[in-house]
Motif scaffolding. Structure first.
Motif, PDB file in Angstrom:
ATOM      1  N   LYS A   1     -20.235  -1.143  84.729  1.00 46.41           N
ATOM      2  CA  LYS A   1     -19.683  -1.929  85.834  1.00 46.41           C
ATOM      3  C   LYS A   1     -19.159  -3.256  85.288  1.00 46.41           C
ATOM      4  N   ARG A   2     -17.983  -3.600  85.729  1.00 48.57           N
ATOM      5  CA  ARG A   2     -17.388  -4.879  85.326  1.00 48.57           C
ATOM      6  C   ARG A   2     -17.996  -6.014  86.152  1.00 48.57           C
ATOM      7  N   LYS A   3     -18.211  -7.120  85.496  1.00 50.08           N
ATOM      8  CA  LYS A   3     -18.660  -8.298  86.217  1.00 50.08           C
ATOM      9  C   LYS A   3     -17.434  -8.920  86.876  1.00 50.08           C
TER      10      LYS A   3
END
Length: 131
Positions: A9-11
């Motif tokens: 998951k991208r921040k």
């Protein structure tokens, strides 16, 4: 069948643009609502003994045309430097508090201040406008 790729998951980055806008608006608000001038009032001594202990304060009134001033009710021309030098020589350590009438131009006030300094006055102060 569902495909599970296990992608990390991208921040999500927090946008700083709204924060900068709010800080800028607050800065403008405080700059426009602040008052940076400092006014000083001259406190005249209450008794004659207190006045003799401190430097004498002499009120000088610049009249509405800007070409005359008065000290203790006696009128002088602004252009008469000899009378001004004599006045200052009699009280060299006095504080000269300049008051102006409402219609006096700023240039006339600056001219009188300049003449007081050139004539040897050590302490010259602006005390206000006479209404």
């Amino acid at each position: 069948m569902l495909l599970d790729l296990n992608l990390p998951k991208r921040k999500q980055a927090i946008s700083l643009t709204p924060l900068i806008d709010v800080v800028f608006i607050l800065l403008l608000f405080f700059m426009l609502s602040s008052n940076f001038t400092q006014w000083r009032a001259i406190q005249l001594p209450a008794s004659k003994a207190a006045q003799e202990a401190s430097n004498e304060i002499i009120r000088v009134v610049l009249h509405s045309h800007g070409d005359e001033f008065s000290v203790h009710g006696k009128r002088y021309k602004v252009t008469n430097l000899n009378a001004l030098a004599d006045l200052i020589a009699n009280k060299p350590h006095a504080i000269f508090a300049l008051q102006v009438e409402k219609q006096v131009s700023t240039q006339a006030l600056i001219t009188l201040l300049d003449k007081f300094k050139k004539s040897g006055a050590k302490q010259v102060s602006l005390s206000g406008v006479i209404r």
